[in-house]
Write a protein that holds these residues in place. Sequence first.
Motif, PDB file in Angstrom:
ATOM      1  N   GLU A  64       0.801  -1.225   0.000  1.00 20.64           N
ATOM      2  CA  GLU A  64       0.000   0.000   0.000  1.00 20.64           C
ATOM      3  C   GLU A  64       0.836   1.278   0.000  1.00 20.64           C
ATOM      4  O   GLU A  64       0.318   2.364   0.240  1.00 20.64           O
ATOM      5  CB  GLU A  64      -0.992   0.007   1.179  1.00 20.64           C
ATOM      6  CG  GLU A  64      -2.020  -1.118   1.097  1.00 20.64           C
ATOM      7  CD  GLU A  64      -3.086  -1.028   2.170  1.00 20.64           C
ATOM      8  OE1 GLU A  64      -2.787  -0.519   3.272  1.00 20.64           O
ATOM      9  OE2 GLU A  64      -4.223  -1.471   1.906  1.00 20.64           O
ATOM     10  N   GLN A  65       2.132   1.143  -0.284  1.00 17.92           N
ATOM     11  CA  GLN A  65       3.024   2.306  -0.361  1.00 17.92           C
ATOM     12  C   GLN A  65       3.668   2.438  -1.739  1.00 17.92           C
ATOM     13  O   GLN A  65       3.941   3.554  -2.192  1.00 17.92           O
ATOM     14  CB  GLN A  65       4.133   2.202   0.697  1.00 17.92           C
ATOM     15  CG  GLN A  65       3.634   2.095   2.131  1.00 17.92           C
ATOM     16  CD  GLN A  65       2.844   3.301   2.564  1.00 17.92           C
ATOM     17  OE1 GLN A  65       3.221   4.441   2.264  1.00 17.92           O
ATOM     18  NE2 GLN A  65       1.744   3.077   3.280  1.00 17.92           N
ATOM     19  N   THR A  66       3.921   1.316  -2.373  1.00 16.19           N
ATOM     20  CA  THR A  66       4.626   1.274  -3.657  1.00 16.19           C
ATOM     21  C   THR A  66       3.932   0.271  -4.570  1.00 16.19           C
ATOM     22  O   THR A  66       3.557  -0.813  -4.128  1.00 16.19           O
ATOM     23  CB  THR A  66       6.089   0.839  -3.444  1.00 16.19           C
ATOM     24  OG1 THR A  66       6.718   1.738  -2.520  1.00 16.19           O
ATOM     25  CG2 THR A  66       6.860   0.829  -4.753  1.00 16.19           C
ATOM     26  N   SER A  67       3.769   0.625  -5.824  1.00 15.25           N
ATOM     27  CA  SER A  67       3.161  -0.302  -6.776  1.00 15.25           C
ATOM     28  C   SER A  67       4.175  -1.346  -7.229  1.00 15.25           C
ATOM     29  O   SER A  67       5.370  -1.064  -7.333  1.00 15.25           O
ATOM     30  CB  SER A  67       2.634   0.454  -7.999  1.00 15.25           C
ATOM     31  OG  SER A  67       1.524   1.243  -7.656  1.00 15.25           O
ATOM     32  N   LEU A  68       3.673  -2.542  -7.525  1.00 17.36           N
ATOM     33  CA  LEU A  68       4.507  -3.623  -8.032  1.00 17.36           C
ATOM     34  C   LEU A  68       3.979  -4.087  -9.385  1.00 17.36           C
ATOM     35  O   LEU A  68       2.770  -4.098  -9.618  1.00 17.36           O
ATOM     36  CB  LEU A  68       4.490  -4.822  -7.077  1.00 17.36           C
ATOM     37  CG  LEU A  68       4.958  -4.632  -5.644  1.00 17.36           C
ATOM     38  CD1 LEU A  68       4.793  -5.946  -4.884  1.00 17.36           C
ATOM     39  CD2 LEU A  68       6.396  -4.176  -5.608  1.00 17.36           C
ATOM     40  N   ILE A  69       4.892  -4.472 -10.252  1.00 14.27           N
ATOM     41  CA  ILE A  69       4.558  -5.295 -11.413  1.00 14.27           C
ATOM     42  C   ILE A  69       5.351  -6.579 -11.263  1.00 14.27           C
ATOM     43  O   ILE A  69       6.584  -6.541 -11.179  1.00 14.27           O
ATOM     44  CB  ILE A  69       4.907  -4.623 -12.754  1.00 14.27           C
ATOM     45  CG1 ILE A  69       4.137  -3.309 -12.931  1.00 14.27           C
ATOM     46  CG2 ILE A  69       4.590  -5.571 -13.911  1.00 14.27           C
ATOM     47  CD1 ILE A  69       4.472  -2.589 -14.232  1.00 14.27           C
ATOM     48  N   ILE A  70       4.653  -7.694 -11.195  1.00 12.05           N
ATOM     49  CA  ILE A  70       5.306  -8.988 -11.047  1.00 12.05           C
ATOM     50  C   ILE A  70       4.985  -9.842 -12.262  1.00 12.05           C
ATOM     51  O   ILE A  70       3.818  -9.982 -12.636  1.00 12.05           O
ATOM     52  CB  ILE A  70       4.835  -9.712  -9.775  1.00 12.05           C
ATOM     53  CG1 ILE A  70       5.193  -8.887  -8.534  1.00 12.05           C
ATOM     54  CG2 ILE A  70       5.453 -11.107  -9.664  1.00 12.05           C
ATOM     55  CD1 ILE A  70       4.682  -9.483  -7.229  1.00 12.05           C
TER      56      ILE A  70
END
Length: 241
Positions: free
Chosen positions: A185-191
């Motif tokens: 909820e602080q940084t977006s991820l692409i996995i």
Amino acid sequence: MTAELKQICKSLRLAHVADIYGSIAFENSAQFVEALLNKELELRKEAKAARLIKKAKFLQEKTLPSFEWSEKIHFPHQLDSEELVKLHFIERKENLIFTGSTGLGKTHLATALGHEACQKGFEVRFYRVSDLAEVLEKAWAEGKWGQFRNRFKKVDLVILDEMGYVPFSKEGAELLFQLISDWYEQTSLIITSNLEFSQWNRVFSDPRLTAALVDRVIHHAHILNFTGDSFRVSNALSRQK
């Protein structure tokens, strides 16, 4: 430009004016100043994007115009390609999960979105997960774990490529879990991953840790499933016809 004017530009931190002022076409003084400052802003934006792209450390140079969209990419109902490239998911601290077999464009799209994010002024970091595992364990062994975690405080998007290709050690899995907990909820991820979530226990040997990690990753996530034959295999077969 005189030395005095160059010093004034330096004092005002106008990095490009001294180089471009002579190329600005103008009809009156007001239009000249407006055009000159707009060009300064444009060049600043380009320079910032170049710095962000360098800091992201992408392994390949891939952009959205070079990506081939196809019906083989299955979007969740609340998202489509047009909305995706606007990058609103970053502003909302949401994640993207790309699943599917190798060679279907997952890394290309992840990199291209990261590149676009840099162009729009977002801080991005790209990691191949197997490489990140080594970095994490080294940072822990050298007593630099806290310092490494702090690097992400101002990062807007982290791309974790090829989750599932190489299993983690117990220590590596726990360290990655701590990082993802930090980013929650602080940084977006692409996995990107070739495994379904039910198979992630192949990577993280601890079932409880796996369940907790998946829970954090998918809570605010859009899952895109890539299907079909590998582009590389299809291209190779087409050349043989």
